[in-house]
Design a protein around this motif. Structure first.
Motif, PDB file in Angstrom:
ATOM      1  N   SER A 195       1.238 -11.223   6.542  1.00 23.68           N
ATOM      2  CA  SER A 195       1.124  -9.709   6.951  1.00 23.68           C
ATOM      3  C   SER A 195      -0.357  -9.209   6.358  1.00 23.68           C
ATOM      4  CB  SER A 195       2.381  -8.931   6.551  1.00 23.68           C
ATOM      5  OG  SER A 195       2.290  -9.112   5.031  1.00 23.68           O
ATOM      6  N   ASN A 196      -0.630  -8.183   7.179  1.00 19.38           N
ATOM      7  CA  ASN A 196      -1.967  -7.573   6.512  1.00 19.38           C
ATOM      8  C   ASN A 196      -1.710  -6.038   7.426  1.00 19.38           C
ATOM      9  OD1 ASN A 196      -2.664  -7.828   9.312  1.00 19.38           O
ATOM     10  ND2 ASN A 196      -3.926  -9.496   8.805  1.00 19.38           N
ATOM     11  N   GLN A 197      -2.758  -5.309   6.948  1.00 20.34           N
ATOM     12  CA  GLN A 197      -2.654  -3.997   7.856  1.00 20.34           C
ATOM     13  C   GLN A 197      -2.584  -4.037   9.232  1.00 20.34           C
ATOM     14  OE1 GLN A 197      -5.869  -1.394   6.645  1.00 20.34           O
ATOM     15  NE2 GLN A 197      -4.880   0.508   7.206  1.00 20.34           N
ATOM     16  N   GLY A 208      -1.056  -6.526  10.780  1.00 21.07           N
ATOM     17  CA  GLY A 208       0.295  -7.121  10.965  1.00 21.07           C
ATOM     18  C   GLY A 208       0.193  -8.074  12.079  1.00 21.07           C
ATOM     19  N   ASN A 228       3.831  -4.915   9.300  1.00 26.97           N
ATOM     20  CA  ASN A 228       3.712  -4.958   8.009  1.00 26.97           C
ATOM     21  C   ASN A 228       4.691  -5.235   6.864  1.00 26.97           C
ATOM     22  OD1 ASN A 228       2.794  -5.020   5.179  1.00 26.97           O
ATOM     23  ND2 ASN A 228       0.853  -4.105   5.848  1.00 26.97           N
TER      24      ASN A 228
END
Length: 540
Positions: A103-105, A107, A224
């Motif tokens: 996950s990251n900003q 997503g 996220n």
């Protein structure tokens, strides 16, 4: 049905207190070898006896035969045990393996599901998430067979999200995330993300050429793991505080590409959908008709996003949106004649912005039901015909702008004052209107702005305009008007009154007298230069 209960019934993860049989994989594609690792197969009961008897083969002959048969029996048992162990291991390896969700900003992470094989030939049951979503799949679940589809990716995300958050310590609030309705809602949102996040189309190829596609301008929270509840922290989403259903999606100017997916219509409670100024490329019936299924919509903004039709004009599917109050379909590349049925079911519509498209038809208001319409913007639309029914079928109009429609003809309606007593702003520039300026227009008490330049209007300026104490702008140049500007109107020019812009053909050209006599103390500008110098652009 609560999804958390279904999850625990499946015997997955920490909720399962006893090891399940290794003969069946779990319902989420996670092998039993993952949940309950297979024991070391390097030693079995009887191995020590085998070793002992093997190294005492020089004992008495009477015992040697007995030991021989004993050894043979042990070897058979060991062989059978080894065969079973290998078979179990192979089955565990084939039943799927877990993968973690990154996950990251933005997503972009997802977790695969081992049970989404194309034909399900193994007879293995689908996951509980799949069973919940399948009735809502627009192609009956066939879309999940294509592992490159945004639907399959969305299914993966929802399944992985369920696995990650279902534990024995699940709180009531967390359990609420896994009701059937929340599973469907999260799937619809994941479809939107995967279908519009840096997805190339013919349109993006045209607009951006070889440049790389940008991601969403803001994707905070989306897919996220730090934001498990889509109603708390996902950009652009507003939910009902009681039902936790999504009621608003605001993606205005957020660099969405790809195609806005029809699964958006699974958000049944949606009241506001704002896609203004994006690059989603929705073409024809497949790209537009699903909008008509969002029957709770009150506000729909598609302006400056390419929702394309070839011959239908504004899609008639939108007529099913009987709760609409605000509609912006301007500059969407809608083409084709407007259908009368489109306007029959909008009793609450207040705001309609439909300019910048090519309808090549009249405005079919004869059978319209627009009693609440206050703001109508239909500039540059290839409309033709007359304005005969415009104000009769929309008696609440406050502002009407229909500029740059040179095939609009005929005269301004003579009964405007009675049919539209609340008018404050009208604009019919660059059309082909004829006849005189009706005095009924000048008798509307709240009138503030009038743009009528570049038509074929004739006659004189009505003296009734002098009674409009709130008039701020009156532009009438490039017509065939004659006479003298009424003195009562000149008395309303600032600073004596509120009239800031009063323009007409009042200049002398080549010794030819002006068409309308109006000195500089009254008129703020004379002739065609009033149009080209942008005198009216700031106000619009």
């Amino acid at each position: 049905m609560n999804y958390g209960d279904t999850f625990r019934t499946a015997g997955v993860g920490a909720a399962a207190k006893t090891a399940p049989s290794t003969s069946e994989p779990d319902h989420f594609g996670l092998s039993d070898s993952y949940l309950y690792p297979t024991q070391d197969t390097g030693s079995f009961d009887g191995d020590d006896d085998h070793y002992h008897h093997h190294h005492h083969r020089y004992q008495r002959t009477s015992r040697r035969k007995w030991m021989y048969y004993t050894l043979l029996g042990v070897l058979v048992v060991v062989g059978v045990a080894l065969g079973i162990a290998v078979a179990v291991e192979r089955r565990n390896n084939n039943s799927g393996s877990p993968s973690s969700q990154s996950s990251n900003q933005g997503g972009t992470g997802s977790a695969p599901s081992g049970n989404n094989d194309k034909n399900n030939d193994s007879g293995v049951p689908r996951s509980p998430v799949y069973e919940i979503l399948q009735p809502f799949a627009l192609r009956g679940g066939a879309e999940f067979n294509n592992h490159d589809s945004y639907q399959f990716k969305a299914l993966q995300y929802v399944e992985a999200h369920a696995v990650a958050h279902n534990t024995t310590s699940t709180t009531n609030a967390q359990s609420a995330l896994f009701t059937d309705s929340r599973i469907v809602q999260r799937y619809a949102l994941a479809c939107i993300y995967y279908a519009t996040y840096q997805v190339p189309t013919t349109w993006t190829g045209y607009r951006f050429a070889s440049r790389s596609l940008l991601p969403w301008q803001n994707s905070t929270g989306w897919l996220n793991e730090q934001f498990p509840d889509e109603c708390d922290g996902w950009f652009g989403i507003r939910c009902d505080t009681q039902t936790r259903q999504v009621v608003e999606l605001d993606f205005a100017s957020n660099v969405l590409t790809g195609t806005m997916p029809p699964e958006t219509a699974l958000l049944r409670a949606l009241q506001i959908l704002d896609l203004y100024n994006n690059h989603v490329y929705n073409v024809g019936a497949a790209g537009n008709d699903w909008l008509g299924n969002l029957t709770n919509l009150e506000q729909l903004f598609l302006g400056k996003s390419p929702f394309v039709t070839i011959d239908e004009g504004i899609p008639t599917a939108l007529s099913r949106l009987s709760k609409l109050q605000d509609l912006d379909v301007s500059y969407t590349l809608y083409r084709g004649a407007l259908q009368p049925s489109l306007f029959r079911n909008w009793p609450d519509l207040v705001y309609l912005k439909m300019g910048g498209n090519s309808y090549n038809s009249s405005l079919p208001l004869a059978q319209a039901n627009l009693p609440s319409l206050k703001y109508l913007y239909a500039e540059y639309t290839d409309l033709h015909g007359t304005l005969r029914n415009l104000f009769v079928k929309a008696p609440s109009l406050v502002e009407v702008w229909m500029d740059r429609n040179p095939r609009l003809s005929g005269s301004l309606p003579t009964n405007m004052g009675n049919d539209a007593p609340g008018l404050a702003s009208v604009s019919f520039t660059h059309c082909n209107l004829t006849g005189t300026i009706p005095s009924s227009l000048a008798s509307i008490p709240g009138l503030q702005q009038v743009w009528l330049y570049d038509n074929a209007l004739r006659g004189s300026v009505p003296t009734e305009f002098g009674a409009l104490l709130g008039l701020e702008r009156l532009q009438m140049e490039q017509n065939q008007l004659t006479g003298t500007m009424p003195a009562t109107l000149c008395q309303q020019v600032a600073p004596l009154g509120r009239l800031q812009h009063l323009t007409v053909d009042c200049e002398e050209i080549g010794g030819v007298p002006p068409e309308v006599k109006c000195d500089e103390s009254c008129c703020s500008c004379c002739g065609p230069s009033c149009i080209t110098n942008g005198a009216n652009m700031g106000a619009r």
